[in-house]
Design a protein around this motif. Structure first.
Motif, mmCIF file in Angstrom:
data_model
loop_
_atom_site.group_PDB
_atom_site.id
_atom_site.type_symbol
_atom_site.label_atom_id
_atom_site.label_comp_id
_atom_site.label_asym_id
_atom_site.label_seq_id
_atom_site.Cartn_x
_atom_site.Cartn_y
_atom_site.Cartn_z
ATOM 1 N N GLY A 185 -0.646 -10.872 5.442
ATOM 2 C CA GLY A 185 -0.868 -9.677 6.259
ATOM 3 C C GLY A 185 -0.434 -8.400 5.571
ATOM 4 N N TYR A 186 0.686 -8.468 4.835
ATOM 5 C CA TYR A 186 1.160 -7.289 4.106
ATOM 6 C C TYR A 186 0.138 -6.867 3.046
ATOM 7 C CZ TYR A 186 5.754 -8.226 6.174
ATOM 8 O OH TYR A 186 6.785 -8.441 7.055
ATOM 9 N N VAL A 187 -0.429 -7.857 2.362
ATOM 10 C CA VAL A 187 -1.383 -7.573 1.290
ATOM 11 C C VAL A 187 -2.671 -6.976 1.855
ATOM 12 C CG1 VAL A 187 -2.842 -8.654 -0.468
ATOM 13 C CG2 VAL A 187 -0.445 -9.328 -0.247
ATOM 14 N N THR A 238 13.443 -9.205 -5.686
ATOM 15 C CA THR A 238 12.917 -8.452 -6.828
ATOM 16 C C THR A 238 12.219 -7.176 -6.360
ATOM 17 O OG1 THR A 238 10.812 -9.642 -6.785
ATOM 18 C CG2 THR A 238 12.573 -10.563 -8.162
ATOM 19 N N GLY A 239 12.055 -6.244 -7.280
ATOM 20 C CA GLY A 239 11.335 -5.015 -6.952
ATOM 21 C C GLY A 239 9.909 -5.296 -6.515
ATOM 22 N N ALA A 271 8.734 -4.258 -2.753
ATOM 23 C CA ALA A 271 7.653 -3.275 -2.648
ATOM 24 C C ALA A 271 6.474 -3.847 -1.871
ATOM 25 C CB ALA A 271 7.211 -2.832 -4.037
ATOM 26 N N MET A 272 6.196 -5.135 -2.056
ATOM 27 C CA MET A 272 5.100 -5.743 -1.308
ATOM 28 C C MET A 272 5.397 -5.724 0.191
ATOM 29 S SD MET A 272 3.318 -9.494 -1.744
ATOM 30 C CE MET A 272 2.303 -8.955 -3.131
ATOM 31 N N PRO A 323 1.924 -1.117 -5.965
ATOM 32 C CA PRO A 323 0.657 -0.631 -6.521
ATOM 33 C C PRO A 323 -0.350 -1.768 -6.686
ATOM 34 C CG PRO A 323 2.521 0.269 -7.738
ATOM 35 C CD PRO A 323 3.068 -0.784 -6.840
ATOM 36 N N LEU A 324 -1.593 -1.460 -6.471
ATOM 37 C CA LEU A 324 -2.634 -2.482 -6.552
ATOM 38 C C LEU A 324 -2.635 -3.169 -7.909
ATOM 39 C CD1 LEU A 324 -5.119 -3.941 -5.417
ATOM 40 C CD2 LEU A 324 -6.515 -2.025 -6.249
#
Length: 211
Positions: A136-138, A23-24, A28-29, A35-36
């Motif tokens: 970690g990505y977040v 999914t988008g 994106a994550m 976006p936050l």
């Protein structure tokens, strides 16, 4: 050799799992461009879903559900802690109609066939293992420190998952019941996909927001 309940659930929902990864929102994550407000929006959507599910699991009189559900599986307080953190930063999520529809189905299921709640629980508890991979990505994307804003994403625990899976396998030995729980897990994935679709809208033109 006959598959266990959790093996059947894993195989039966694999296609849904793979679709969610494409999914988008998910891409994106992973790219660090989510976006936050979309991340906070997911937490808010899961608050709606988890409030409904954990309330029904805790109050059902079904012995099968009672043998699987345990208070250590509660995630609602973690999501609420994260949302309080972001509220302090001025991040206010938009309502998520798909989450409300999922919550409504959870309540209907609890009234009609509470054993199927275990299919929903399988999906949402399993999602915390995936969230742990994304932790970690977040934290990098939003410059989060000291565990702030990632209580839910950091809650995955393989030992807890193994204990949950063992209880689920013991409780759902009958093939017909397994079929119903698998169907419920597929419905849960469909609802999660609809939530993700709402959160993915317009992401191609957006960039991640700094904290």
């Amino acid at each position: 050799m006959t598959d266990t309940t959790t093996q059947r659930l894993r195989k039966g929902t694999r296609a849904w799992h793979e679709a969610l990864e494409a999914t988008g929102f998910a891409t994106a994550m992973l790219a660090g461009t989510l976006p936050l407000d979309r991340y906070v929006g997911q937490l808010a959507a899961y608050r709606v879903v988890l409030r409904a599910l954990e309330t029904e699991l805790a109050h059902t009189a079904c012995p099968c559900v009672g043998s699987v559900w345990s208070p250590d599986l509660c995630k609602l307080p973690l999501v609420e802690r994260d949302l309080r953190h972001f509220a302090g930063l001025g991040a206010t999520p938009e309502p998520c109609p798909a989450a409300e529809r999922f919550a409504a189905e959870i309540r209907r299921t609890a009234a009609l066939e509470p054993r199927e709640l275990l299919g929903y629980l399988y999906v949402l508890e399993g999602s915390t293992l995936g969230a742990l991979f994304l932790l970690g990505y977040v934290t990098r994307a939003y410059r989060l420190t000291d565990g702030n804003g990632v209580s839910y994403y950091g809650s995955g625990d393989r030992a807890r998952w193994a204990a949950f899976a063992e209880r689920l396998d013991r409780a759902l030995g009958e093939g017909g019941v397994q079929d119903r729980v698998l169907a419920a897990a597929e419905r849960a994935y469909r609802h999660v996909a609809l939530i993700s679709a709402e959160l993915s809208a317009g992401l191609n033109s957006e960039a991640a927001e700094p904290v």
